[in-house]
Design an enzyme around this catalytic site. Structure first.
Site, PDB file in Angstrom:
ATOM      1  N   GLY A  22     -24.792  58.247  13.910  1.00  0.00           N
ATOM      2  CA  GLY A  22     -24.956  59.663  13.609  1.00  0.00           C
ATOM      3  C   GLY A  22     -23.692  60.488  13.594  1.00  0.00           C
ATOM      4  O   GLY A  22     -23.735  61.704  13.816  1.00  0.00           O
ATOM      5  N   THR A  23     -22.548  59.872  13.274  1.00  0.00           N
ATOM      6  CA  THR A  23     -21.327  60.691  13.211  1.00  0.00           C
ATOM      7  C   THR A  23     -21.381  61.657  12.020  1.00  0.00           C
ATOM      8  O   THR A  23     -20.830  62.763  12.092  1.00  0.00           O
ATOM      9  CB  THR A  23     -20.047  59.835  13.133  1.00  0.00           C
ATOM     10  OG1 THR A  23     -20.036  59.081  11.927  1.00  0.00           O
ATOM     11  CG2 THR A  23     -19.929  58.907  14.322  1.00  0.00           C
ATOM     12  N   ASN A  24     -22.033  61.261  10.939  1.00  0.00           N
ATOM     13  CA  ASN A  24     -22.177  62.186   9.803  1.00  0.00           C
ATOM     14  C   ASN A  24     -23.121  63.334  10.153  1.00  0.00           C
ATOM     15  O   ASN A  24     -22.891  64.474   9.751  1.00  0.00           O
ATOM     16  CB  ASN A  24     -22.632  61.438   8.550  1.00  0.00           C
ATOM     17  CG  ASN A  24     -21.493  60.687   7.908  1.00  0.00           C
ATOM     18  OD1 ASN A  24     -20.662  61.283   7.236  1.00  0.00           O
ATOM     19  ND2 ASN A  24     -21.426  59.379   8.146  1.00  0.00           N
ATOM     20  N   MET A  98     -30.905  53.606   6.885  1.00  0.00           N
ATOM     21  CA  MET A  98     -30.845  52.224   6.417  1.00  0.00           C
ATOM     22  C   MET A  98     -32.131  51.761   5.728  1.00  0.00           C
ATOM     23  O   MET A  98     -32.381  50.560   5.638  1.00  0.00           O
ATOM     24  CB  MET A  98     -30.535  51.297   7.595  1.00  0.00           C
ATOM     25  CG  MET A  98     -29.241  51.633   8.310  1.00  0.00           C
ATOM     26  SD  MET A  98     -27.802  51.596   7.214  1.00  0.00           S
ATOM     27  CE  MET A  98     -27.579  49.830   7.089  1.00  0.00           C
ATOM     28  N   LEU A 101     -36.238  54.693   0.140  1.00  0.00           N
ATOM     29  CA  LEU A 101     -37.332  55.660  -0.018  1.00  0.00           C
ATOM     30  C   LEU A 101     -37.962  55.462  -1.393  1.00  0.00           C
ATOM     31  O   LEU A 101     -37.252  55.290  -2.383  1.00  0.00           O
ATOM     32  CB  LEU A 101     -36.786  57.085   0.108  1.00  0.00           C
ATOM     33  CG  LEU A 101     -36.243  57.432   1.503  1.00  0.00           C
ATOM     34  CD1 LEU A 101     -35.407  58.702   1.448  1.00  0.00           C
ATOM     35  CD2 LEU A 101     -37.372  57.576   2.513  1.00  0.00           C
ATOM     36  N   ASN A 115     -27.119  61.348  -0.441  1.00  0.00           N
ATOM     37  CA  ASN A 115     -26.700  60.242   0.422  1.00  0.00           C
ATOM     38  C   ASN A 115     -25.174  60.179   0.457  1.00  0.00           C
ATOM     39  O   ASN A 115     -24.504  60.545  -0.506  1.00  0.00           O
ATOM     40  CB  ASN A 115     -27.241  58.921  -0.159  1.00  0.00           C
ATOM     41  CG  ASN A 115     -26.876  57.712   0.670  1.00  0.00           C
ATOM     42  OD1 ASN A 115     -27.003  57.707   1.893  1.00  0.00           O
ATOM     43  ND2 ASN A 115     -26.410  56.661   0.008  1.00  0.00           N
ATOM     44  N   HIS A 117     -22.057  57.398   0.969  1.00  0.00           N
ATOM     45  CA  HIS A 117     -21.858  55.945   0.885  1.00  0.00           C
ATOM     46  C   HIS A 117     -20.360  55.641   0.974  1.00  0.00           C
ATOM     47  O   HIS A 117     -19.552  56.299   0.313  1.00  0.00           O
ATOM     48  CB  HIS A 117     -22.425  55.430  -0.437  1.00  0.00           C
ATOM     49  CG  HIS A 117     -22.338  53.943  -0.570  1.00  0.00           C
ATOM     50  ND1 HIS A 117     -23.210  53.091   0.082  1.00  0.00           N
ATOM     51  CD2 HIS A 117     -21.476  53.155  -1.254  1.00  0.00           C
ATOM     52  CE1 HIS A 117     -22.879  51.838  -0.199  1.00  0.00           C
ATOM     53  NE2 HIS A 117     -21.841  51.853  -1.009  1.00  0.00           N
TER      54      HIS A 117
HETATM   55  C1  GRF Z   1     -21.652  55.813   7.048  1.00  0.00           C
HETATM   56  O1  GRF Z   1     -20.566  54.967   6.837  1.00  0.00           O
HETATM   57  C2  GRF Z   1     -22.329  56.138   5.759  1.00  0.00           C
HETATM   58  O2  GRF Z   1     -21.453  56.188   4.685  1.00  0.00           O
HETATM   59  C3  GRF Z   1     -23.274  54.975   5.587  1.00  0.00           C
HETATM   60  O3  GRF Z   1     -23.732  54.701   6.895  1.00  0.00           O
HETATM   61  C4  GRF Z   1     -22.752  55.094   7.828  1.00  0.00           C
HETATM   62  C5  GRF Z   1     -23.411  56.000   8.825  1.00  0.00           C
HETATM   63  O4  GRF Z   1     -22.583  56.331   9.909  1.00  0.00           O
HETATM   64  N1  GRF Z   1     -24.324  55.304   4.659  1.00  0.00           N
HETATM   65  P1  GRF Z   1     -23.077  57.413  10.969  1.00  0.00           P
HETATM   66  O5  GRF Z   1     -24.404  56.944  11.552  1.00  0.00           O
HETATM   67  O6  GRF Z   1     -23.195  58.736  10.277  1.00  0.00           O
HETATM   68  O7  GRF Z   1     -22.007  57.415  12.017  1.00  0.00           O
END
Ligand code: GRF
Length: 222
Positions: A22-24, A98, A101, A115, A117
């Site tokens: 969940g860093t994003n 992951m 949908l 999304n 990526h």
């Molecule tokens: C990220 O590298 C994103 O690009 C990919 O999954 C990863 C998720 O990382 N789809 P986080 O859970 O947001 O840290």
């Protein structure tokens, strides 16, 4: 009475789907949340995802929709979509989600699922993008934020940024370089969406057009 053009927009209600660290999500919570956007829901495919704690710490409602708890993917999608709609979500952000949908889910949030990526799409879609890129021997890596369609990482591109790593040798090294890029591009895409700055070129539905004053790096002065 305020002129319509000066009326501030209400924050965009955003749902974030996660599966892991969940860093994003954290980047969104630290930037657009409470500004242009309001994160109204975080749903995870896994009960153990650390991302859920990040949401709870900020008071954002969470729920788990594990594939194993439903008869099939369509039933899972339907329950998930109902919960997100109940929370008022107008944009759904996949941030390390992951799961695939189905078309019914995508239609329900028509044109409003995005999304992030860790590759320069269309190169290296799917799982293990960084490993795929290293295996191929590329010298330029990157990040793509795109609209989600029924394929795997195949929807129209919103934002992309390249990172030159001519000597990269390990996934950890590449990930460390791409993380800050993800954490900048994903909030930027949410901002653009919230401002209504994204549209699709009628002549080429693959091409996402952003209004010039809203393009990253362009000042929006009068
Ligand atoms: C990220 O590298 C994103 O690009 C990919 O999954 C990863 C998720 O990382 N789809 P986080 O859970 O947001 O840290």
């Amino acid at each position: 009475m305020a002129h319509a053009a000066s009326t501030p927009r209400a924050p965009l209600a955003v749902a974030v789907l996660v599966s892991g660290t969940g860093t994003n999500l954290q980047a969104l919570l630290d930037t657009v949340h409470g500004q242009e956007a309001e994160i109204v829901a975080v749903a995870s495919s896994s009960a153990g995802a650390p991302a859920l704690t990040r949401a709870t710490e900020r008071g954002v409602p969470t729920a788990v929709f594990a594939r194993a708890d439903y008869s099939d993917r369509a039933a899972r999608d339907s329950a998930l979509a109902d919960w997100l709609a109940d929370r008022g979500a107008r944009l759904v952000v996949l941030a390390g989600y992951m799961e695939l949908l189905g078309a019914a889910f995508l239609e329900r949030f028509g044109g409003a699922v995005i999304n992030v990526h860790p590759s320069l799409l269309p190169a290296f879609p799917g799982l293990g993008a960084i490993e795929q890129a290293l295996q191929y021997g590329v010298k330029v890596f990157g990040v793509t934020v795109h609209f989600v369609d029924a394929g795997i990482d195949s929807g129209p591109v919103i934002l992309q940024r390249a990172v030159e790593l001519p000597s990269a040798g390990s996934p950890e090294e590449v990930l460390a370089a791409l993380r800050p890029v993800e954490h900048a591009l994903l909030p930027e895409a949410v901002r653009l969406f919230a401002r209504g700055a994204l549209s699709v070129d009628p002549a080429n539905p693959r091409r996402v057009v952003m209004s010039p004053k809203s393009a990253p790096g362009v000042e929006s002065g009068g």
